[in-house]
Design a protein around this motif. Structure first.
Motif, mmCIF file in Angstrom:
data_model
loop_
_atom_site.group_PDB
_atom_site.id
_atom_site.type_symbol
_atom_site.label_atom_id
_atom_site.label_comp_id
_atom_site.label_asym_id
_atom_site.label_seq_id
_atom_site.Cartn_x
_atom_site.Cartn_y
_atom_site.Cartn_z
ATOM 1 N N LEU A 1 19.198 -4.846 -29.941
ATOM 2 C CA LEU A 1 17.728 -4.701 -29.667
ATOM 3 C C LEU A 1 17.203 -4.778 -28.211
ATOM 4 C CD1 LEU A 1 16.415 -6.627 -32.982
ATOM 5 C CD2 LEU A 1 16.388 -4.030 -32.620
ATOM 6 N N HIS A 2 17.823 -5.734 -27.558
ATOM 7 C CA HIS A 2 17.643 -5.673 -26.100
ATOM 8 C C HIS A 2 18.110 -4.535 -25.488
ATOM 9 C CE1 HIS A 2 15.442 -9.402 -25.600
ATOM 10 N NE2 HIS A 2 16.270 -10.227 -26.401
ATOM 11 N N THR A 3 19.218 -4.063 -25.601
ATOM 12 C CA THR A 3 19.935 -2.990 -25.096
ATOM 13 C C THR A 3 18.943 -1.772 -25.296
ATOM 14 O OG1 THR A 3 22.101 -3.839 -25.221
ATOM 15 C CG2 THR A 3 21.927 -1.644 -24.726
ATOM 16 N N ALA A 4 18.448 -1.503 -26.318
ATOM 17 C CA ALA A 4 17.736 -0.472 -26.882
ATOM 18 C C ALA A 4 16.471 -0.564 -26.129
ATOM 19 C CB ALA A 4 17.448 -0.199 -28.458
ATOM 20 N N ALA A 5 15.727 -1.580 -26.063
ATOM 21 C CA ALA A 5 14.649 -1.864 -25.406
ATOM 22 C C ALA A 5 14.830 -1.484 -23.978
ATOM 23 C CB ALA A 5 14.016 -3.151 -25.477
ATOM 24 N N PHE A 6 15.997 -1.759 -23.362
ATOM 25 C CA PHE A 6 16.108 -1.650 -21.716
ATOM 26 C C PHE A 6 16.451 0.011 -21.570
ATOM 27 C CE2 PHE A 6 19.595 -0.910 -18.599
ATOM 28 C CZ PHE A 6 18.784 -1.350 -17.508
ATOM 29 N N GLY B 1 21.796 -7.926 -21.028
ATOM 30 C CA GLY B 1 23.283 -8.391 -20.490
ATOM 31 C C GLY B 1 23.735 -9.910 -20.981
ATOM 32 N N LEU B 2 22.881 -10.706 -21.028
ATOM 33 C CA LEU B 2 23.009 -11.968 -21.418
ATOM 34 C C LEU B 2 23.763 -12.202 -22.823
ATOM 35 C CD1 LEU B 2 23.147 -15.353 -21.160
ATOM 36 C CD2 LEU B 2 20.639 -15.286 -21.857
ATOM 37 N N PHE B 3 22.653 -11.470 -23.764
ATOM 38 C CA PHE B 3 23.221 -11.624 -25.344
ATOM 39 C C PHE B 3 24.787 -10.849 -25.242
ATOM 40 C CE2 PHE B 3 18.689 -12.608 -25.474
ATOM 41 C CZ PHE B 3 18.671 -13.968 -25.609
ATOM 42 N N ALA B 4 24.590 -9.708 -24.627
ATOM 43 C CA ALA B 4 26.104 -8.926 -24.766
ATOM 44 C C ALA B 4 27.073 -9.503 -24.387
ATOM 45 C CB ALA B 4 25.765 -7.387 -23.930
ATOM 46 N N ALA B 5 26.953 -10.412 -23.351
ATOM 47 C CA ALA B 5 28.009 -11.160 -22.477
ATOM 48 C C ALA B 5 28.457 -12.183 -23.785
ATOM 49 C CB ALA B 5 27.673 -11.740 -21.642
ATOM 50 N N PHE B 6 27.705 -12.768 -24.432
ATOM 51 C CA PHE B 6 28.027 -13.677 -25.584
ATOM 52 C C PHE B 6 28.659 -12.986 -26.704
ATOM 53 C CE2 PHE B 6 24.827 -17.006 -23.744
ATOM 54 C CZ PHE B 6 25.552 -18.120 -24.254
ATOM 55 N N ALA B 7 28.271 -11.794 -27.041
ATOM 56 C CA ALA B 7 28.949 -10.889 -27.969
ATOM 57 C C ALA B 7 30.192 -10.565 -27.725
ATOM 58 C CB ALA B 7 27.802 -9.785 -28.311
ATOM 59 N N TYR B 8 30.539 -9.957 -26.559
ATOM 60 C CA TYR B 8 31.777 -9.565 -26.252
ATOM 61 C C TYR B 8 32.763 -10.609 -25.499
ATOM 62 C CZ TYR B 8 29.758 -7.734 -21.862
ATOM 63 O OH TYR B 8 29.362 -7.772 -20.697
#
Length: 233
Positions: free
Chosen positions: A146-151, A21-28
């Motif tokens: 990658l983190h989302t896939a691991a989740f 969620g953290l890195f996705a928030a940075f992305a979008y």
């Protein structure tokens, strides 16, 4: 051991979800927003974010997920929730890949931007931003995926773990429900000679005491045994 793996899976899934969620928030959200700002604002904001994020609330899930995932894999390998093992291994590999992206690309870029110093005194501010922004944003998207896939893998592993435990509990319950009748019949056979009755008569008494749950096959077998033994008395 089962409680240990359940707790490990829950915490690991939670930690991985927080990182995704953290890195996705940075992305979008964060980076597109900063992308619309001036060079000075962009560099100043990123330097501040990179300093502020080094805190226990970030470091604990970011670093702690790796040993927790290793523990979950080891427990599954030893036979606890074996169906979840492939998904746990996949989650570990994906998380390690994301960790290497962060430590090998994004962190060095952060350090390089920090070495530029105070944005108010940086010469060629646009060049510093250009060297940083494109690579950082692109690799942040990679680690977010990658983190989302691991989740996702961990979430499915948790489902399989719960399903496996449910089946085990159902099997144990069925075993416990059948054991009292077996104990009652064994006891009746052991005490029959002392009471002067046949084993079949003792069995019939035990079955009668158990209630109406006896099948027709059992009744037929017991009745046949009782008739055949009457000629011996």
């Amino acid at each position: 051991m089962r409680h240990l793996q359940t707790g490990t899976l829950l915490i690991t899934t939670l930690f991985t979800g927080l990182m995704a969620g953290l890195f996705a928030a940075f992305a979008y959200s964060v980076m597109p927003g900063l992308g619309r700002s001036s060079d000075h604002t962009f560099v100043e904001a990123m330097q501040g974010i990179n300093k502020a994020i080094i805190n226990p609330a970030f470091m604990l899930p970011f670093m702690g997920t790796i040993p927790l995932l290793g523990l979950a894999v080891a427990l599954a390998w030893r036979g606890q929730s074996r169906p979840a093992l492939p998904w746990l291994i996949a989650a570990l590999v994906l998380y390690l890949m994301a960790f290497m992206v962060t430590s090998g690309v994004n962190v060095p870029l952060n350090d390089k931007l920090a070495q530029a110093g105070d944005p108010a005194h940086i010469r060629h501010l646009a060049r510093w931003r250009s060297d940083f922004e494109g690579s950082w944003v692109a690799w942040n998207v990679v680690r977010a995926l990658l983190h989302t896939a691991a989740f996702g893998c961990l979430t499915w592993a948790l489902v399989l773990h719960g399903t496996h435990r449910t089946h085990e509990s159902a099997g144990s319950g069925a075993s416990l429900r059948t054991s009292p009748s077996l104990d009652a019949r064994s006891a009746s056979w052991a005490t029959a000679p002392r009471m002067g009755i046949s084993s079949s008569q003792a069995t019939m008494a035990a079955v009668t005491a158990e209630g109406p749950g006896m099948s027709s096959g059992e009744a037929s077998i017991i009745g046949t045994g009782d008739q055949s033994n009457r000629g011996w008395h």
